[in-house]
Write a protein that holds these residues in place. Structure first.
Motif, short mmCIF file in Angstrom:
data_model
loop_
_atom_site.label_atom_id
_atom_site.label_comp_id
_atom_site.label_asym_id
_atom_site.label_seq_id
_atom_site.Cartn_x
_atom_site.Cartn_y
_atom_site.Cartn_z
N UNK A 1 0.86 -1.18 0.00
CA UNK A 1 0.00 0.00 0.00
C UNK A 1 0.90 1.23 0.00
N UNK A 2 0.86 1.95 -1.10
CA UNK A 2 1.72 3.13 -1.23
C UNK A 2 1.06 4.31 -0.54
N UNK A 3 1.82 4.95 0.35
CA UNK A 3 1.29 6.11 1.04
C UNK A 3 1.16 7.27 0.06
N UNK A 4 0.07 8.01 0.16
CA UNK A 4 -0.09 9.17 -0.69
C UNK A 4 -0.58 10.36 0.13
N UNK A 5 -0.29 10.34 1.44
CA UNK A 5 -0.73 11.41 2.34
C UNK A 5 -0.05 12.72 1.97
N UNK A 6 -0.84 13.71 1.72
CA UNK A 6 -0.35 15.05 1.45
C UNK A 6 -1.10 16.02 2.34
N UNK A 7 -0.38 16.86 3.04
CA UNK A 7 -1.03 17.85 3.90
C UNK A 7 -1.57 18.98 3.03
N UNK A 8 -2.83 19.36 3.26
CA UNK A 8 -3.40 20.46 2.49
C UNK A 8 -3.01 21.80 3.13
N UNK B 1 -4.12 22.40 6.71
CA UNK B 1 -3.39 21.58 7.66
C UNK B 1 -2.00 22.15 7.94
N UNK B 2 -1.36 22.70 6.92
CA UNK B 2 -0.04 23.29 7.13
C UNK B 2 -0.15 24.53 8.02
N UNK B 3 -1.18 25.35 7.80
CA UNK B 3 -1.41 26.50 8.67
C UNK B 3 -1.66 26.04 10.11
N UNK B 4 -2.45 24.98 10.25
CA UNK B 4 -2.73 24.44 11.59
C UNK B 4 -1.45 23.91 12.23
N UNK B 5 -0.63 23.22 11.45
CA UNK B 5 0.62 22.68 11.97
C UNK B 5 1.55 23.80 12.45
N UNK B 6 1.55 24.92 11.75
CA UNK B 6 2.38 26.06 12.15
C UNK B 6 1.95 26.60 13.51
N UNK B 7 0.66 26.47 13.81
CA UNK B 7 0.16 26.93 15.11
C UNK B 7 0.36 25.87 16.20
N UNK C 1 10.83 10.95 13.57
CA UNK C 1 9.61 10.18 13.27
C UNK C 1 8.93 9.73 14.55
N UNK C 2 9.72 9.30 15.53
CA UNK C 2 9.16 8.84 16.81
C UNK C 2 8.53 10.01 17.57
N UNK C 3 9.22 11.15 17.61
CA UNK C 3 8.68 12.30 18.34
C UNK C 3 7.36 12.77 17.74
N UNK C 4 7.28 12.77 16.42
CA UNK C 4 6.04 13.20 15.77
C UNK C 4 4.93 12.17 15.96
N UNK C 5 5.29 10.88 15.88
CA UNK C 5 4.31 9.82 16.08
C UNK C 5 3.75 9.81 17.49
N UNK C 6 4.61 10.11 18.48
CA UNK C 6 4.18 10.16 19.87
C UNK C 6 3.12 11.22 20.12
N UNK C 7 3.06 12.20 19.24
CA UNK C 7 2.11 13.31 19.42
C UNK C 7 0.91 13.19 18.49
N UNK C 8 0.72 11.98 17.96
CA UNK C 8 -0.44 11.71 17.12
C UNK C 8 -1.14 10.44 17.56
N UNK C 9 -1.15 10.20 18.86
CA UNK C 9 -1.81 9.01 19.39
C UNK C 9 -3.24 9.35 19.79
N UNK D 1 -2.10 16.06 15.97
CA UNK D 1 -3.11 15.39 15.14
C UNK D 1 -3.74 16.40 14.19
N UNK D 2 -3.79 16.05 12.92
CA UNK D 2 -4.36 16.91 11.90
C UNK D 2 -5.62 16.27 11.31
N UNK D 3 -6.51 17.07 10.73
CA UNK D 3 -7.79 16.54 10.23
C UNK D 3 -7.65 15.40 9.23
#
Length: 265
Positions: free
Chosen positions: A55-62, A65-71, A168-176, A194-196
């Motif tokens: 299964x090829x990942x195709x996740x792209x932040x819109x 979501x990037x504006x939300x991530x900046x906040x 990768x671990x630090x970001x994954x830990x904050x998306x549980x 966590x993003x929408x």
């Protein structure tokens, strides 16, 4: 080739068969690049036929979501260098392992260049990145913390770079999800990033950067060069020698300007 993979599939080690096939393909493509053989004998074999389809990942932040991530990022309890790594990965389209293995000697922030040497590159080819002012600013944040080391991201005893899985671990830990509970030695900010659109990884930032480039009018071929992808068509590899250096530099600058806008909005 199929005798090797079929033997492994018969043993039920499907994932190992895929890995073995990928390694053989890499070897044969190297041989073709060096003109040791005329053609890649794995070219007619579809990887999906070996051990089932990946299964090829195709996740792209819109954009939103990037504006939300900046906040969210400044309040997520990340190390400042990790927060900077998010934006470096997004603004340069680099692989996170290439960033974490970088030395300050590879960078010239005054000139705005970053050379990823062959030994750090996934395809074994050096890659020169033109840094936008946005990317330079992020590297300067890292240098303020780690400038005394030879490494941009040194390990705890400064004997080498940090583990490539650290960010990768630090970001994954904050998306549980809330149902996953609190785990020992894991971040208390379990839902901070966590993003929408769902879970995202550093590699998705690389894909997102290239997607933004093409959305802003950059030619797909130029965006592919910014990703340091190897041209699979041998004829194109052999006869299309244009370096696209100027076009790539413009693409990175346009991407950086767009990311600055996301931070300001």
């Amino acid at each position: 080739i199929t005798v090797v993979t079929d033997t492994m599939l018969a043993r039920g080690v499907n994932r190992a068969a895929k890995i073995a096939f990928s390694l053989m393909r890499q070897m044969f493509r190297f041989a073709v690049d060096r003109d040791l053989i005329e053609y890649d004998p794995t070219a007619s074999i579809r990887k999906a036929k070996i051990g089932g389809k990946d299964v090829e990942r195709d996740r792209v932040l819109n954009d939103e979501e990037i504006r939300t991530l900046a906040k969210l990022a400044p309040e997520a309890g990340l190390r400042p260098s990790t927060e900077a790594a998010i934006w470096i990965a997004l603004s340069t389209c680099c692989r996170i392992g290439e960033l974490l293995g970088a030395r300050w000697g590879h960078l010239d922030l005054a000139k705005g260049t970053w050379l990823i040497p062959a030994e750090n590159s996934k395809n074994g080819k050096p890659h020169s990145i033109t840094l936008s002012s946005f990317a330079i600013m992020q590297f300067e944040r890292v240098r303020a913390l780690n400038g005394s080391s030879a490494w941009c991201y040194p390990n705890t005893d400064d004997s080498g770079p940090v583990c490539s899985k650290t960010v990768t671990k630090q970001l994954g830990d904050r998306q549980r999800g809330p149902d996953q509970g609190t785990m020992s030695r894991r971040s208390a900010n379990a839902q901070a990033l966590i993003l929408p659109g769902g879970k995202w990884t550093p590699h998705d930032l690389r894909r997102t950067g290239a997607t933004i480039m093409t959305a802003l009018g950059i030619l797909p071929e130029v965006a592919e060069r910014c990703l340091n992808h190897t041209e699979e068509n041998k004829v194109k590899r052999t006869y299309q020698r244009h370096s696209y250096t100027k076009e790539m530099a413009e693409a990175w600058h346009i991407l950086g300007e767009k990311l600055e806008q996301f931070h300001e909005s």
